[in-house]
Design a protein around this motif. Structure first.
Motif, PDB file in Angstrom:
ATOM      1  N   ASP A  87      81.787  35.824   4.731  1.00 36.18           N
ATOM      2  CA  ASP A  87      81.427  34.574   4.082  1.00 36.18           C
ATOM      3  C   ASP A  87      79.750  34.498   3.938  1.00 36.18           C
ATOM      4  OD1 ASP A  87      83.877  33.620   3.862  1.00 36.18           O
ATOM      5  OD2 ASP A  87      83.887  32.645   5.746  1.00 36.18           O
ATOM      6  N   VAL A  88      79.355  34.082   2.747  1.00 32.02           N
ATOM      7  CA  VAL A  88      77.950  33.902   2.508  1.00 32.02           C
ATOM      8  C   VAL A  88      77.716  32.549   2.284  1.00 32.02           C
ATOM      9  CG1 VAL A  88      76.176  34.974   0.765  1.00 32.02           C
ATOM     10  CG2 VAL A  88      78.284  36.399   1.553  1.00 32.02           C
ATOM     11  N   ALA A  89      76.241  32.345   2.499  1.00 34.73           N
ATOM     12  CA  ALA A  89      75.413  30.910   2.057  1.00 34.73           C
ATOM     13  C   ALA A  89      74.694  31.266   0.761  1.00 34.73           C
ATOM     14  CB  ALA A  89      74.741  30.162   3.178  1.00 34.73           C
ATOM     15  N   LEU A  90      74.353  30.384   0.005  1.00 35.00           N
ATOM     16  CA  LEU A  90      73.374  30.392  -1.006  1.00 35.00           C
ATOM     17  C   LEU A  90      72.490  29.377  -0.836  1.00 35.00           C
ATOM     18  CD1 LEU A  90      72.435  31.216  -4.031  1.00 35.00           C
ATOM     19  CD2 LEU A  90      73.881  29.727  -4.878  1.00 35.00           C
ATOM     20  N   ILE A  91      71.163  29.643  -0.771  1.00 33.50           N
ATOM     21  CA  ILE A  91      70.051  28.616  -0.604  1.00 33.50           C
ATOM     22  C   ILE A  91      69.244  28.509  -2.026  1.00 33.50           C
ATOM     23  CG2 ILE A  91      68.277  27.777   0.574  1.00 33.50           C
ATOM     24  CD1 ILE A  91      69.271  29.443   3.215  1.00 33.50           C
ATOM     25  N   GLY A  92      69.396  27.556  -2.668  1.00 37.19           N
ATOM     26  CA  GLY A  92      68.742  27.415  -3.898  1.00 37.19           C
ATOM     27  C   GLY A  92      69.619  27.320  -4.943  1.00 37.19           C
ATOM     28  N   VAL A  93      69.877  26.157  -5.698  1.00 37.32           N
ATOM     29  CA  VAL A  93      70.972  26.113  -6.760  1.00 37.32           C
ATOM     30  C   VAL A  93      70.143  25.874  -8.224  1.00 37.32           C
ATOM     31  CG1 VAL A  93      73.213  25.259  -7.557  1.00 37.32           C
ATOM     32  CG2 VAL A  93      72.675  25.364  -5.117  1.00 37.32           C
ATOM     33  N   GLY A  94      69.268  26.572  -8.377  1.00 37.18           N
ATOM     34  CA  GLY A  94      68.627  26.643  -9.947  1.00 37.18           C
ATOM     35  C   GLY A  94      69.421  27.355 -10.705  1.00 37.18           C
ATOM     36  N   TYR A 103      80.176  32.679 -10.591  1.00 39.37           N
ATOM     37  CA  TYR A 103      80.625  34.264 -10.370  1.00 39.37           C
ATOM     38  C   TYR A 103      81.311  34.185  -9.240  1.00 39.37           C
ATOM     39  CZ  TYR A 103      80.666  39.030  -9.641  1.00 39.37           C
ATOM     40  OH  TYR A 103      81.037  40.478  -9.378  1.00 39.37           O
ATOM     41  N   ASN A 104      80.560  34.028  -7.979  1.00 44.21           N
ATOM     42  CA  ASN A 104      81.235  34.002  -6.647  1.00 44.21           C
ATOM     43  C   ASN A 104      81.783  35.180  -6.394  1.00 44.21           C
ATOM     44  OD1 ASN A 104      81.283  33.181  -4.083  1.00 44.21           O
ATOM     45  ND2 ASN A 104      82.621  31.519  -4.509  1.00 44.21           N
ATOM     46  N   PHE A 105      81.217  36.298  -6.665  1.00 41.34           N
ATOM     47  CA  PHE A 105      81.921  37.649  -6.321  1.00 41.34           C
ATOM     48  C   PHE A 105      83.384  37.770  -6.894  1.00 41.34           C
ATOM     49  CE2 PHE A 105      78.378  36.586  -3.576  1.00 41.34           C
ATOM     50  CZ  PHE A 105      77.508  37.563  -3.840  1.00 41.34           C
ATOM     51  N   GLN A 106      83.758  37.413  -7.999  1.00 41.72           N
ATOM     52  CA  GLN A 106      85.156  37.322  -8.354  1.00 41.72           C
ATOM     53  C   GLN A 106      85.797  38.614  -8.393  1.00 41.72           C
ATOM     54  OE1 GLN A 106      85.168  35.696 -12.349  1.00 41.72           O
ATOM     55  NE2 GLN A 106      84.173  33.749 -11.793  1.00 41.72           N
ATOM     56  N   LYS A 107      84.914  39.830  -8.654  1.00 43.81           N
ATOM     57  CA  LYS A 107      85.788  40.988  -8.606  1.00 43.81           C
ATOM     58  C   LYS A 107      85.675  41.663  -7.116  1.00 43.81           C
ATOM     59  CE  LYS A 107      84.212  42.743 -13.090  1.00 43.81           C
ATOM     60  NZ  LYS A 107      83.482  43.254 -13.889  1.00 43.81           N
ATOM     61  N   ASN A 108      85.271  41.047  -6.082  1.00 39.63           N
ATOM     62  CA  ASN A 108      85.197  41.175  -4.637  1.00 39.63           C
ATOM     63  C   ASN A 108      85.867  40.317  -3.922  1.00 39.63           C
ATOM     64  OD1 ASN A 108      84.888  42.052  -2.188  1.00 39.63           O
ATOM     65  ND2 ASN A 108      82.609  42.808  -2.283  1.00 39.63           N
ATOM     66  N   HIS A 109      86.930  40.342  -3.525  1.00 40.38           N
ATOM     67  CA  HIS A 109      87.836  39.515  -2.875  1.00 40.38           C
ATOM     68  C   HIS A 109      87.512  39.116  -1.642  1.00 40.38           C
ATOM     69  CE1 HIS A 109      90.172  38.528  -6.579  1.00 40.38           C
ATOM     70  NE2 HIS A 109      90.632  39.991  -6.476  1.00 40.38           N
ATOM     71  N   ASN A 110      86.598  40.117  -0.950  1.00 41.00           N
ATOM     72  CA  ASN A 110      86.376  40.078   0.667  1.00 41.00           C
ATOM     73  C   ASN A 110      84.959  39.494   0.818  1.00 41.00           C
ATOM     74  OD1 ASN A 110      88.235  42.774  -0.079  1.00 41.00           O
ATOM     75  ND2 ASN A 110      88.401  42.100   1.966  1.00 41.00           N
ATOM     76  N   THR A 111      84.060  39.056  -0.352  1.00 37.71           N
ATOM     77  CA  THR A 111      83.027  38.359  -0.212  1.00 37.71           C
ATOM     78  C   THR A 111      82.815  37.297  -1.083  1.00 37.71           C
ATOM     79  OG1 THR A 111      82.138  40.570  -0.106  1.00 37.71           O
ATOM     80  CG2 THR A 111      80.618  38.662  -0.576  1.00 37.71           C
ATOM     81  N   ARG A 112      82.702  36.113  -0.451  1.00 37.24           N
ATOM     82  CA  ARG A 112      82.653  34.839  -1.163  1.00 37.24           C
ATOM     83  C   ARG A 112      81.308  33.794  -0.695  1.00 37.24           C
ATOM     84  NH1 ARG A 112      87.517  31.395   1.539  1.00 37.24           N
ATOM     85  NH2 ARG A 112      86.965  31.674   3.713  1.00 37.24           N
ATOM     86  N   ILE A 113      80.954  33.174  -1.542  1.00 36.75           N
ATOM     87  CA  ILE A 113      80.023  31.899  -1.132  1.00 36.75           C
ATOM     88  C   ILE A 113      80.787  30.971  -0.672  1.00 36.75           C
ATOM     89  CG2 ILE A 113      78.343  30.523  -1.967  1.00 36.75           C
ATOM     90  CD1 ILE A 113      77.380  32.750  -4.128  1.00 36.75           C
ATOM     91  N   VAL A 114      80.653  30.241   0.355  1.00 38.00           N
ATOM     92  CA  VAL A 114      81.275  29.277   1.058  1.00 38.00           C
ATOM     93  C   VAL A 114      80.802  27.825   1.143  1.00 38.00           C
ATOM     94  CG1 VAL A 114      82.798  30.890   2.281  1.00 38.00           C
ATOM     95  CG2 VAL A 114      80.837  30.062   3.529  1.00 38.00           C
ATOM     96  N   GLU A 145      78.123  26.151  11.762  1.00 38.25           N
ATOM     97  CA  GLU A 145      79.635  25.606  11.678  1.00 38.25           C
ATOM     98  C   GLU A 145      80.447  26.660  11.188  1.00 38.25           C
ATOM     99  OE1 GLU A 145      81.537  22.311   8.917  1.00 38.25           O
ATOM    100  OE2 GLU A 145      80.106  21.576  10.143  1.00 38.25           O
ATOM    101  N   LEU A 146      80.161  27.155   9.997  1.00 38.72           N
ATOM    102  CA  LEU A 146      80.940  28.001   9.188  1.00 38.72           C
ATOM    103  C   LEU A 146      80.789  29.687   9.677  1.00 38.72           C
ATOM    104  CD1 LEU A 146      80.237  26.715   5.941  1.00 38.72           C
ATOM    105  CD2 LEU A 146      82.292  26.455   7.030  1.00 38.72           C
ATOM    106  N   GLY A 147      79.783  29.851  10.665  1.00 39.46           N
ATOM    107  CA  GLY A 147      79.740  31.295  11.100  1.00 39.46           C
ATOM    108  C   GLY A 147      79.105  31.929  10.402  1.00 39.46           C
ATOM    109  N   VAL A 148      78.286  31.464   9.203  1.00 41.42           N
ATOM    110  CA  VAL A 148      77.757  32.734   8.250  1.00 41.42           C
ATOM    111  C   VAL A 148      76.742  33.429   8.752  1.00 41.42           C
ATOM    112  CG1 VAL A 148      76.353  32.439   5.886  1.00 41.42           C
ATOM    113  CG2 VAL A 148      78.387  31.027   6.174  1.00 41.42           C
ATOM    114  N   LEU A 172      70.427  34.585  11.849  1.00 39.57           N
ATOM    115  CA  LEU A 172      70.988  35.211  10.666  1.00 39.57           C
ATOM    116  C   LEU A 172      70.762  36.470  10.834  1.00 39.57           C
ATOM    117  CD1 LEU A 172      72.218  33.820   8.058  1.00 39.57           C
ATOM    118  CD2 LEU A 172      70.092  34.654   7.026  1.00 39.57           C
ATOM    119  N   LYS A 173      71.739  37.429  10.201  1.00 40.67           N
ATOM    120  CA  LYS A 173      71.626  38.689  10.317  1.00 40.67           C
ATOM    121  C   LYS A 173      71.212  39.448   9.142  1.00 40.67           C
ATOM    122  CE  LYS A 173      75.242  39.862  13.629  1.00 40.67           C
ATOM    123  NZ  LYS A 173      76.444  40.369  14.011  1.00 40.67           N
ATOM    124  N   GLY A 174      71.417  38.766   7.737  1.00 44.91           N
ATOM    125  CA  GLY A 174      70.989  39.405   6.725  1.00 44.91           C
ATOM    126  C   GLY A 174      70.660  38.368   5.494  1.00 44.91           C
TER     127      GLY A 174
END
Length: 216
Positions: A87-94, A103-114, A145-148, A172-174
């Protein structure tokens, strides 16, 4: 990745997701085995580079036979931890951030912006492309809360380090950094910076100087 895998050269590590994607394509097409030259043709990467990359992981193929496609798919899935959801967080919605949300990593079902954060969002949040977006004041609370553990950073340069310092404080790790700022972080936090202007300048250099081996 394991301690052994962490010793793989960075350039090789960056190519691993590409190998995984193309090998999946071969597997989906029903191909049972593939040679380094066939991979080279499909990926536009020199065959010697492919063989050298694969050699870091031991004997993945057999001389005269090539590589077993399904074996490599399984191997790289395990190497890349593709069986674990991230699960990934996005900071900055420009503009760029919005593109990521759609897009939210549609081709990679194991990674997603939550979850995402933007100054224009209310404290109690709103939804964009089905993803909750909160005011940056909620960063620490929601990420914990989300463990991101991984964040995509698409904020203005002037606030990039300030946001990063807050992320460091919560462990945070990355960070996938899309700002041109060279972020100051402790050694335990991984940062991958993608400066689009630098990448464009590199491409123009490759073209003007007829550099062929630009697939890195």
């Amino acid at each position: 990745m394991s301690e052994e895998t962490s010793k793989i050269p960075q350039a090789t590590s960056k190519r691993l997701p590409l190998y995984y994607r193309f090998l999946q394509n071969f597997a989906n097409a029903g191909k049972k085995r593939v040679s380094s030259s066939e991979l080279s043709e499909a990926m536009k990467i020199d065959a010697a580079t492919i063989r050298r990359d694969f050699s870091h992981f031991g004997a993945l193929g057999r001389k005269g036979y090539g590589y077993d496609v399904q074996y490599l798919v399984d191997f790289f899935r395990q190497t890349l931890d593709q069986d674990e959801e991230t699960d990934v967080a996005l900071i900055g919605v420009g503009s760029l951030g919005n593109a990521f949300l759609k897009y939210n990593f549609q081709k990679n079902h194991n990674t997603r912006i939550v979850v995402a954060f933007d100054p224009k969002a209310p404290l109690d949040g709103k939804s964009i492309s089905g993803i909750p977006v909160y005011h940056p004041d909620k960063i620490e609370e929601k990420i914990k809360e989300l463990g991101v553990e991984v964040v995509i950073l698409t904020v203005p340069s002037r606030v990039a380090q300030e946001i990063t310092d807050r992320l460091v404080a919560i462990g945070l790790k990355g960070i996938l950094n899309f700002t041109p700022v060279r972020l100051a972080v402790p050694d335990w936090l991984r940062v991958l910076t993608i400066d689009l202007s630098v990448e464009l300048q590199s491409l123009i250099y490759f073209i003007k100087n007829d550099v062929k081996d630009s697939q890195i």
